[in-house]
Write a protein that holds these residues in place. Sequence first.
Motif, PDB file in Angstrom:
ATOM      1  N   GLY A  22     -30.264  -5.740  -3.027  1.00  0.00           N
ATOM      2  CA  GLY A  22     -30.826  -6.883  -2.324  1.00  0.00           C
ATOM      3  C   GLY A  22     -29.924  -8.088  -2.207  1.00  0.00           C
ATOM      4  N   VAL A  23     -28.705  -8.013  -2.754  1.00  0.00           N
ATOM      5  CA  VAL A  23     -27.851  -9.196  -2.782  1.00  0.00           C
ATOM      6  C   VAL A  23     -27.386  -9.579  -1.381  1.00  0.00           C
ATOM      7  N   VAL A  24     -27.151  -8.596  -0.531  1.00  0.00           N
ATOM      8  CA  VAL A  24     -26.685  -8.893   0.825  1.00  0.00           C
ATOM      9  C   VAL A  24     -27.778  -9.589   1.629  1.00  0.00           C
ATOM     10  N   ASP A  25     -29.008  -9.102   1.504  1.00  0.00           N
ATOM     11  CA  ASP A  25     -30.112  -9.684   2.272  1.00  0.00           C
ATOM     12  C   ASP A  25     -30.305 -11.160   1.950  1.00  0.00           C
ATOM     13  N   SER A  26     -30.282 -11.484   0.668  1.00  0.00           N
ATOM     14  CA  SER A  26     -30.595 -12.863   0.267  1.00  0.00           C
ATOM     15  C   SER A  26     -29.473 -13.841   0.571  1.00  0.00           C
ATOM     16  N   ALA A  27     -28.229 -13.373   0.548  1.00  0.00           N
ATOM     17  CA  ALA A  27     -27.092 -14.294   0.661  1.00  0.00           C
ATOM     18  C   ALA A  27     -27.046 -15.001   2.005  1.00  0.00           C
ATOM     19  N   PHE A  28     -27.470 -14.329   3.078  1.00  0.00           N
ATOM     20  CA  PHE A  28     -27.349 -14.912   4.410  1.00  0.00           C
ATOM     21  C   PHE A  28     -28.175 -16.188   4.519  1.00  0.00           C
ATOM     22  N   MET A  29     -29.419 -16.120   4.135  1.00  0.00           N
ATOM     23  CA  MET A  29     -30.295 -17.287   4.234  1.00  0.00           C
ATOM     24  C   MET A  29     -29.962 -18.326   3.170  1.00  0.00           C
ATOM     25  N   ASP A  30     -29.600 -17.866   1.976  1.00  0.00           N
ATOM     26  CA  ASP A  30     -29.383 -18.787   0.864  1.00  0.00           C
ATOM     27  C   ASP A  30     -28.226 -19.744   1.116  1.00  0.00           C
ATOM     28  N   LEU A  31     -27.204 -19.310   1.872  1.00  0.00           N
ATOM     29  CA  LEU A  31     -26.085 -20.204   2.156  1.00  0.00           C
ATOM     30  C   LEU A  31     -26.551 -21.445   2.912  1.00  0.00           C
ATOM     31  N   ASN A  32     -27.473 -21.264   3.848  1.00  0.00           N
ATOM     32  CA  ASN A  32     -28.002 -22.422   4.573  1.00  0.00           C
ATOM     33  C   ASN A  32     -28.700 -23.392   3.630  1.00  0.00           C
ATOM     34  N   ILE A  33     -29.424 -22.830   2.652  1.00  0.00           N
ATOM     35  CA  ILE A  33     -30.123 -23.678   1.680  1.00  0.00           C
ATOM     36  C   ILE A  33     -29.117 -24.428   0.811  1.00  0.00           C
ATOM     37  N   VAL A  34     -28.039 -23.724   0.397  1.00  0.00           N
ATOM     38  CA  VAL A  34     -27.012 -24.372  -0.423  1.00  0.00           C
ATOM     39  C   VAL A  34     -26.405 -25.553   0.322  1.00  0.00           C
ATOM     40  N   TRP A  35     -26.116 -25.373   1.607  1.00  0.00           N
ATOM     41  CA  TRP A  35     -25.534 -26.473   2.383  1.00  0.00           C
ATOM     42  C   TRP A  35     -26.502 -27.655   2.450  1.00  0.00           C
ATOM     43  N   LYS A  36     -27.796 -27.380   2.560  1.00  0.00           N
ATOM     44  CA  LYS A  36     -28.772 -28.466   2.591  1.00  0.00           C
ATOM     45  C   LYS A  36     -28.800 -29.202   1.254  1.00  0.00           C
ATOM     46  N   VAL A  37     -28.665 -28.444   0.160  1.00  0.00           N
ATOM     47  CA  VAL A  37     -28.596 -29.070  -1.166  1.00  0.00           C
ATOM     48  C   VAL A  37     -27.383 -29.994  -1.246  1.00  0.00           C
ATOM     49  N   VAL A  38     -26.246 -29.506  -0.711  1.00  0.00           N
ATOM     50  CA  VAL A  38     -25.032 -30.331  -0.711  1.00  0.00           C
ATOM     51  C   VAL A  38     -25.257 -31.610   0.088  1.00  0.00           C
ATOM     52  N   ASP A  39     -25.876 -31.483   1.255  1.00  0.00           N
ATOM     53  CA  ASP A  39     -26.140 -32.663   2.090  1.00  0.00           C
ATOM     54  C   ASP A  39     -27.016 -33.682   1.351  1.00  0.00           C
ATOM     55  N   LEU A  40     -28.051 -33.177   0.669  1.00  0.00           N
ATOM     56  CA  LEU A  40     -28.961 -34.068  -0.053  1.00  0.00           C
ATOM     57  C   LEU A  40     -28.309 -34.670  -1.292  1.00  0.00           C
ATOM     58  N   SER A  41     -27.286 -33.989  -1.813  1.00  0.00           N
ATOM     59  CA  SER A  41     -26.671 -34.424  -3.079  1.00  0.00           C
ATOM     60  C   SER A  41     -25.475 -35.335  -2.878  1.00  0.00           C
ATOM     61  N   GLN A  42     -25.127 -35.651  -1.634  1.00  0.00           N
ATOM     62  CA  GLN A  42     -23.906 -36.428  -1.399  1.00  0.00           C
ATOM     63  C   GLN A  42     -23.924 -37.772  -2.117  1.00  0.00           C
ATOM     64  N   ARG A  43     -25.085 -38.416  -2.151  1.00  0.00           N
ATOM     65  CA  ARG A  43     -25.147 -39.729  -2.802  1.00  0.00           C
ATOM     66  C   ARG A  43     -24.970 -39.629  -4.314  1.00  0.00           C
ATOM     67  N   PHE A  44     -25.400 -38.479  -4.897  1.00  0.00           N
ATOM     68  CA  PHE A  44     -25.373 -38.357  -6.358  1.00  0.00           C
ATOM     69  C   PHE A  44     -24.093 -37.693  -6.855  1.00  0.00           C
ATOM     70  N   LEU A  45     -23.614 -36.678  -6.124  1.00  0.00           N
ATOM     71  CA  LEU A  45     -22.464 -35.904  -6.587  1.00  0.00           C
ATOM     72  C   LEU A  45     -21.172 -36.297  -5.897  1.00  0.00           C
ATOM     73  N   HIS A  46     -21.253 -37.184  -4.916  1.00  0.00           N
ATOM     74  CA  HIS A  46     -20.075 -37.585  -4.147  1.00  0.00           C
ATOM     75  C   HIS A  46     -19.383 -36.352  -3.565  1.00  0.00           C
ATOM     76  N   MET A  47     -20.164 -35.547  -2.858  1.00  0.00           N
ATOM     77  CA  MET A  47     -19.660 -34.337  -2.221  1.00  0.00           C
ATOM     78  C   MET A  47     -19.826 -34.454  -0.717  1.00  0.00           C
ATOM     79  N   THR A  48     -18.920 -33.821   0.008  1.00  0.00           N
ATOM     80  CA  THR A  48     -19.023 -33.819   1.462  1.00  0.00           C
ATOM     81  C   THR A  48     -18.425 -32.528   1.997  1.00  0.00           C
TER      82      THR A  48
END
Length: 582
Positions: free
Chosen positions: A278-304
């Motif tokens: 099941g690792v292949v199935d989940s990875a496709f959608m999860d990457l989009n979620i990870v990017w959203k986490v990064v976007d939301l975390s920019q103020r706290f983690l100083h990431m871009t």
Amino acid sequence: AALAARPSAGLIVARRTAHAAAGHSQRCLLPAGRRAASAVAAPVRSALVRHFTSAATAAATSSSGSARRAVALFAAAVGSAGAGACAYRWYFAAAEVEAEDDVELPPVPEPARRFVHPYEEWPWYKRTWFTIKRSVFLAWVFAPFMRASACLLVFSDSQPWREYWLEQMLLCTQKAGAAFLKFGQWLSMRPDMFPPDVIQTLSKLRSDSPSHPTEVSREVLKQQFGRDVDELFEAFGDEPIASGSVGQVHRARLRPEFALDGPGGKLRDVAVKVQHPGVVDSAFMDLNIVWKVVDLSQRFLHMTMPFDRGEFDEVIQAQMDFQREAFNLQRFSRNFRGEPRIRFPKVSPQFVTPVVLIETWADGQVISNILEDFDNAKTSCKDALTQLGQKKREFQASLCGILYDMSMKMMVRDNFVHGDLHGGNILYSEKDKHVTVLDAGIATSLDRDTFKPFTKFLHALCSGQTDTIVEYLQRFNESPWAVKVDLAEFRRDIQATMDKFMGPLRQNPDEPVNAADMFGEVMFSMQKHGMLMKGDVASTLFTISISEGLIRQLDPTFDVATNAIPYIVRHFPAALIGGGSE
């Protein structure tokens, strides 16, 4: 005394001993070593005969008063000849090991450049259902962590609540799937961004990922190769020796007829890597979620992330195909042929599928485990503790040099960089003083037209040349929007970054430049001005940040930026010439 009394017996013993010593050293070799030894066996045997004969003759012809000296001479001859025989044996045994290292296996065909995820080929209703199901699952997985985070905000000074929060962070990330595991592993390589207890917790993701049942591995192997595990392997370890974000590894020994280098070959001790279900199935959608986490975390983690994420996603998703990893391993092996300090496992195309990879077994200890052993060692003796600390520093400095040399050669010499260089993917052999690099599923390279300009750009970054940096950032800008960049303001922002990290505003001039932070500030400037970096350039900078994280863990005083300049100059002298267009 007996030899002095019977000279003829002494000469006979000498000759027999010499022939026996030479013959024994040759018999001790493995078959391939024996064949290699045959060319020099005669000269060695003759030398030993002369050595023993001269000693025995001296013993036989000496007077009784000097018999002891003659016997001592004979004993020395026996000892030195024995040492010569042992050295003879050791030399060809080492040659045998090198011969195994030089075994060439058939090439693994290069997979398609673009990884086509099964998700893309599903009908819309199946994708919709999967999205809903996956979203509900992730919400359930991270619910304990969110509750723990809320409690920590209320009880911010409570150590028990913080420990509980760290525990939930680890458990929830492990359950969430490959994309979250990989993201956590990368964050664990950045001790400059997070508190030590967060880094320590996330570092467990590099070696403590959940495993699947052995029955699943056995069934997958049978499906992929059409044979039961017991038919393929003489021995197979049901308990996985390691489990990562994408798959787990079992130690095994192939039957002679299935050796990687052909029936009856030597390459039989192997590591069997089986993909998690099941690792292949989940990875496709999860990457989009990870990017959203990064976007939301920019103020706290100083990431871009001001770059084309589609191209970056392809690099990450490619690791789901073990055929790509096998191809990468062979390419890395060719690139570092003749460099004994750096090795990669060998693979054969007959034992590679998209979900199974069988590679040669590599001896050594995981680097992260070695560092933990140093840190956890306890002693009541102050001198012993001092010696242990000195040994750790020497080991880390040596290892740091090997790994930095490897990563820079990958980048500026080969244009093919391992994209996942963390401590859990590198083995160190204390016996042979070499490293073996594992898990090559993620590898980055620049397109042909970008490689040389990037090298100039990297040289400019490492030497603080603002005008050249600005010039190449414009060339690497692929923003789809018709945004006109204010070059004067953009240059001021880049100059401020250079002053902060390499110029008069540098806070700690005696400390090494934090290259990853410097790259991050440059990317923030690009984002501010609506620029979008080319995906291959961004992924290469990202891999530099990952490898710098490992280097900084090994040696916090190592200056990644300054030490990069000699490599760039050696392989691309044109980088010293002003910015000019390529």
